[in-house]
Motif scaffolding. Structure first.
Motif, PDB file in Angstrom:
ATOM      1  N   VAL A  82       0.644  -1.039  -0.165  1.00 36.52           N
ATOM      2  CA  VAL A  82      -0.020   0.002   0.029  1.00 36.52           C
ATOM      3  C   VAL A  82       0.684   1.185  -0.435  1.00 36.52           C
ATOM      4  O   VAL A  82       2.086   1.252   0.750  1.00 36.52           O
ATOM      5  N   LYS A  83      -0.069   2.041  -0.866  1.00 36.93           N
ATOM      6  CA  LYS A  83       0.657   3.594  -1.475  1.00 36.93           C
ATOM      7  C   LYS A  83       0.710   4.630   0.138  1.00 36.93           C
ATOM      8  O   LYS A  83      -0.827   4.896  -0.106  1.00 36.93           O
ATOM      9  N   GLY A  84       1.025   5.163   0.333  1.00 29.83           N
ATOM     10  CA  GLY A  84       0.753   6.298   1.309  1.00 29.83           C
ATOM     11  C   GLY A  84       0.912   7.559   0.915  1.00 29.83           C
ATOM     12  O   GLY A  84       0.679   7.350  -0.528  1.00 29.83           O
TER      13      GLY A  84
ATOM     14  N   LYS B 265      11.285  21.069   3.146  1.00 28.03           N
ATOM     15  CA  LYS B 265      12.142  20.527   2.249  1.00 28.03           C
ATOM     16  C   LYS B 265      11.836  19.698   1.438  1.00 28.03           C
ATOM     17  O   LYS B 265      12.916  19.244   0.210  1.00 28.03           O
ATOM     18  N   GLY B 266      10.537  19.154   1.227  1.00 31.37           N
ATOM     19  CA  GLY B 266      10.269  18.519  -0.102  1.00 31.37           C
ATOM     20  C   GLY B 266       9.154  17.634   0.485  1.00 31.37           C
ATOM     21  O   GLY B 266       8.803  17.544   1.502  1.00 31.37           O
ATOM     22  N   ASP B 267       8.834  16.911  -0.964  1.00 32.02           N
ATOM     23  CA  ASP B 267       7.858  15.679  -0.903  1.00 32.02           C
ATOM     24  C   ASP B 267       8.313  14.769   0.508  1.00 32.02           C
ATOM     25  O   ASP B 267       9.464  14.231  -0.006  1.00 32.02           O
ATOM     26  N   VAL B 268       7.347  13.917   0.983  1.00 32.30           N
ATOM     27  CA  VAL B 268       7.218  12.713   1.253  1.00 32.30           C
ATOM     28  C   VAL B 268       6.977  11.869   1.337  1.00 32.30           C
ATOM     29  O   VAL B 268       5.272  11.466   1.313  1.00 32.30           O
ATOM     30  N   GLN B 269       6.651  10.165   1.284  1.00 33.60           N
ATOM     31  CA  GLN B 269       6.055   9.167   0.502  1.00 33.60           C
ATOM     32  C   GLN B 269       6.359   7.826   0.759  1.00 33.60           C
ATOM     33  O   GLN B 269       7.480   7.889   0.120  1.00 33.60           O
ATOM     34  N   VAL B 270       5.442   7.210   1.519  1.00 26.28           N
ATOM     35  CA  VAL B 270       5.643   5.731   1.834  1.00 26.28           C
ATOM     36  C   VAL B 270       4.977   4.727   1.830  1.00 26.28           C
ATOM     37  O   VAL B 270       3.960   4.741   0.486  1.00 26.28           O
ATOM     38  N   GLU B 271       5.907   3.719   0.930  1.00 27.95           N
ATOM     39  CA  GLU B 271       5.096   2.303   0.624  1.00 27.95           C
ATOM     40  C   GLU B 271       5.167   1.403   1.932  1.00 27.95           C
ATOM     41  O   GLU B 271       6.796   1.074   2.183  1.00 27.95           O
ATOM     42  N   VAL B 272       4.482   0.462   2.440  1.00 24.18           N
ATOM     43  CA  VAL B 272       4.104  -0.043   3.594  1.00 24.18           C
ATOM     44  C   VAL B 272       3.707  -1.245   2.639  1.00 24.18           C
ATOM     45  O   VAL B 272       2.946  -1.586   2.450  1.00 24.18           O
ATOM     46  N   THR B 273       4.566  -2.927   2.998  1.00 16.93           N
ATOM     47  CA  THR B 273       4.250  -4.019   2.938  1.00 16.93           C
ATOM     48  C   THR B 273       3.466  -4.559   3.751  1.00 16.93           C
ATOM     49  O   THR B 273       4.568  -4.415   5.149  1.00 16.93           O
ATOM     50  N   PHE B 274       2.685  -5.590   3.636  1.00 18.70           N
ATOM     51  CA  PHE B 274       2.135  -5.750   4.997  1.00 18.70           C
ATOM     52  C   PHE B 274       2.102  -7.396   4.670  1.00 18.70           C
ATOM     53  O   PHE B 274       1.620  -8.137   3.701  1.00 18.70           O
ATOM     54  N   GLU B 275       2.599  -9.057   5.848  1.00 19.75           N
ATOM     55  CA  GLU B 275       1.965  -9.415   5.201  1.00 19.75           C
ATOM     56  C   GLU B 275       1.464  -9.944   7.206  1.00 19.75           C
ATOM     57  O   GLU B 275       1.353  -9.888   8.403  1.00 19.75           O
TER      58      GLU B 275
END
Length: 231
Positions: free
Chosen positions: A48-50, A57-67
C-alpha cells in the motif's frame, strides 16, 4: 485594367481571416495531491502506498508491505534531498517495524520529514485496515496459519539471548526478544537485527558491528525457531 480590381479586392478580403487568426499558446494545469493507493498483492504480502505529504523540505511518501496484519517492510517513494533526511530514514523505518504503527518518535534534526513520514505511513495503514474490513472474514483455517515459535536460549559472554517468531503462513511477520543482554550495544543492535530478519525472511543476516556476540546468539536462536516451524 478595371476588371482586375474586383479580383484583387476579393483576394485581399480572403486573406483577412488568416491575418486575424491568433494561435493560443497558453496552457493550464492543476496539481492534485496523490491519493492513497488501493492495496495490491505482491508475493505473499499486500503493498500500500501512503499519501504524498508536502513539507517545506520536499515531498514525503512511503510504501508499506503488510504480511497479514503485520508491517513487514517500509520503502521511501519520495523524500527530501537533504542529509538529515537521509540519516533519519533508517531510524524511522526501524522504529516502524518495531512499533508496527505510526506511533513513533520524531527524529531530532529531521522534524519535518518525520512528521510527513508518519502522516503518509498512517494513511497507508488506514487504507490497509479499510480494505481488510471490506474483505470477507478470515476462515478458521486462515486463522490457524498464524503460529508463534520461541527459539532456544543461547548463552553468550554478554548474557542470554532468546527470540520468539510469529509466522503468518510461511512468512516471518514479527520477531520479539524474550531474553537479551542488558548492554547498550545490544539495545542499539536489536532493532537492526529484527528489521533485517523481516526483510530477509531468514537468519541469513549480517552481524551488527559492536554487538557480535549478541548478533551470533540472536541468529542461532532465530534459526532454531525457523527450523522448528518447518519440522
Amino acid at each position: 485594367m478595371k476588371r482586375a480590381i474586383p479580383v484583387l479586392i476579393l483576394s485581399v478580403a480572403g486573406l483577412i481571416p488568416v491575418w486575424r487568426y491568433d494561435v493560443s499558446t497558453g496552457t493550464s494545469s492543476t496539481e492534485v495531491a496523490a491519493p492513497v493507493s488501493t492495496p495490491s498483492t505482491s508475493g505473499t504480502g499486500v503493498v500500500v502506498k501512503g499519501t504524498t505529504v508536502g513539507t517545506e523540505k520536499g515531498d514525503v511518501q512511503v510504501e508499506v508491505t503488510f504480511e497479514g496484519d503485520a508491517i513487514s517492510a517500509v520503502r521511501m517513494l519520495k523524500q527530501p534531498n537533504h542529509p538529515q533526511t537521509t540519516a533519519a530514514v533508517p531510524t524511522l523505518i526501524s522504529e516502524t517495524l518495531q512499533a508496527q504503527s505510526a506511533d513513533i518518535d520524531t527524529v531530532s534534526g529531521a522534524t519535518l520529514t518525520s512528521e510527513g513520514y508518519k502522516e503518509s505511513l498512517q494513511a497507508a495503514i488506514d487504507a490497509r485496515a479499510a480494505a481488510a474490513e471490506a474483505a470477507p472474514s478470515p476462515t478458521a483455517a486462515a486463522s490457524a496459519a498464524s503460529q508463534v515459535v520461541a527459539g532456544p536460549t543461547v548463552g553468550t559472554a554478554k548474557g542470554d539471548v532468546q527470540v520468539e517468531i510469529t509466522f503468518e503462513g510461511d512468512a516471518i511477520s514479527a520477531v520479539r526478544m524474550l531474553k537479551q543482554p542488558n548492554h547498550p550495544q545490544t539495545t542499539a543492535a536489536v532493532p537492526t537485527l529484527i528489521s533485517e530478519t523481516l526483510q530477509a525472511q531468514s537468519a541469513d543476516i549480517d552481524t551488527v558491528s559492536g554487538a557480535t556476540l549478541t548478533s551470533e546468539g540472536y541468529k542461532e536462536s532465530l534459526q532454531a525457531a525457523i527450523d522448528a516451524k518447518g519440522a
